[in-house]
Design a protein around this motif. Structure first.
Motif, PDB file in Angstrom:
ATOM      1  N   PHE A 164       6.430  20.913 -57.777  1.00 57.41           N
ATOM      2  CA  PHE A 164       7.324  21.030 -58.935  1.00 57.41           C
ATOM      3  C   PHE A 164       7.119  19.873 -59.914  1.00 57.41           C
ATOM      4  O   PHE A 164       7.164  20.071 -61.135  1.00 57.41           O
ATOM      5  CB  PHE A 164       8.778  21.125 -58.496  1.00 57.41           C
ATOM      6  CG  PHE A 164       9.071  22.341 -57.656  1.00 57.41           C
ATOM      7  CD1 PHE A 164       8.395  23.545 -57.863  1.00 57.41           C
ATOM      8  CD2 PHE A 164       9.997  22.285 -56.645  1.00 57.41           C
ATOM      9  CE1 PHE A 164       8.656  24.663 -57.089  1.00 57.41           C
ATOM     10  CE2 PHE A 164      10.274  23.404 -55.862  1.00 57.41           C
ATOM     11  CZ  PHE A 164       9.603  24.590 -56.082  1.00 57.41           C
ATOM     12  N   LEU A 165       6.874  18.667 -59.406  1.00 52.10           N
ATOM     13  CA  LEU A 165       6.582  17.532 -60.299  1.00 52.10           C
ATOM     14  C   LEU A 165       5.275  17.772 -61.042  1.00 52.10           C
ATOM     15  O   LEU A 165       5.165  17.480 -62.241  1.00 52.10           O
ATOM     16  CB  LEU A 165       6.517  16.231 -59.501  1.00 52.10           C
ATOM     17  CG  LEU A 165       7.831  15.779 -58.877  1.00 52.10           C
ATOM     18  CD1 LEU A 165       7.614  14.512 -58.053  1.00 52.10           C
ATOM     19  CD2 LEU A 165       8.898  15.558 -59.926  1.00 52.10           C
ATOM     20  N   LEU A 180       5.849  20.342 -63.761  1.00 46.73           N
ATOM     21  CA  LEU A 180       6.575  19.726 -64.876  1.00 46.73           C
ATOM     22  C   LEU A 180       5.598  19.032 -65.822  1.00 46.73           C
ATOM     23  O   LEU A 180       5.664  19.211 -67.046  1.00 46.73           O
ATOM     24  CB  LEU A 180       7.596  18.730 -64.315  1.00 46.73           C
ATOM     25  CG  LEU A 180       8.687  18.201 -65.220  1.00 46.73           C
ATOM     26  CD1 LEU A 180       9.527  19.324 -65.798  1.00 46.73           C
ATOM     27  CD2 LEU A 180       9.560  17.244 -64.435  1.00 46.73           C
ATOM     28  N   GLY A 211       4.454  20.276 -69.570  1.00 49.65           N
ATOM     29  CA  GLY A 211       4.554  19.311 -70.666  1.00 49.65           C
ATOM     30  C   GLY A 211       3.261  19.208 -71.457  1.00 49.65           C
ATOM     31  O   GLY A 211       3.271  19.190 -72.695  1.00 49.65           O
ATOM     32  N   LEU A 254       8.626  16.419 -71.012  1.00 51.57           N
ATOM     33  CA  LEU A 254       8.309  16.995 -69.708  1.00 51.57           C
ATOM     34  C   LEU A 254       7.216  16.204 -68.992  1.00 51.57           C
ATOM     35  O   LEU A 254       7.299  15.992 -67.776  1.00 51.57           O
ATOM     36  CB  LEU A 254       7.896  18.465 -69.870  1.00 51.57           C
ATOM     37  CG  LEU A 254       9.000  19.412 -70.324  1.00 51.57           C
ATOM     38  CD1 LEU A 254       8.433  20.792 -70.604  1.00 51.57           C
ATOM     39  CD2 LEU A 254      10.117  19.472 -69.316  1.00 51.57           C
ATOM     40  N   GLY A 265       7.817  14.425 -65.385  1.00 49.94           N
ATOM     41  CA  GLY A 265       6.990  14.690 -64.208  1.00 49.94           C
ATOM     42  C   GLY A 265       6.297  13.452 -63.684  1.00 49.94           C
ATOM     43  O   GLY A 265       6.398  13.124 -62.497  1.00 49.94           O
TER      44      GLY A 265
END
Length: 129
Positions: A60-61, A64, A68, A83, A87
């Protein structure tokens, strides 16, 4: 500097996708056990669910940061940079926690946090220039 920061963010994202793969898909493999020091397959099985969950945090990081980068490339620079910072900043914070909390894992923390640090630093400098 912004472009360099986004390149570093992309590298950090791909590293975290690889970590996701090791933790959530290949946890019991020889490569994952060697990378995380879990020893035997039986030992890895006892922590498989926690590793599975942690792997998704890493994914998920990474996503992100990737979203971005894509938003910035599409012209939504404020959203994209926000974003990307969220992240990579979270990746960097997690690496810092690991570095502080566990002396035996400091090498892993440096590997995990080097590109997020470069991304955050480059993006920050790019915004100031």
């Amino acid at each position: 500097m912004i472009v360099a920061g986004l390149i570093f963010a992309a590298v950090a994202a791909f590293i975290h996708i690889y970590i996701f793969y090791l933790e959530s898909i290949a946890w019991e493999s020889e490569r994952a056990r060697a990378a995380f020091g879990t020893g035997s397959v039986e030992e890895a099985r006892t922590t498989k669910f926690m590793a599975f969950n942690q792997g998704f945090y890493n994914l998920f990081l990474a996503l992100l940061a990737i979203v971005g980068i894509a938003a910035w490339a599409a012209g939504a620079s404020a959203v994209g940079l926000t974003l990307a910072f969220a992240g990579t900043g979270s990746m960097l914070a997690a690496a810092a926690v690991l570095f502080i909390a566990s002396a035996p894992h400091r090498g892993a923390a440096v590997k995990q946090g080097a590109f997020p640090l470069l991304a955050v630093g480059s993006l920050g400098l790019g915004l100031m220039l």
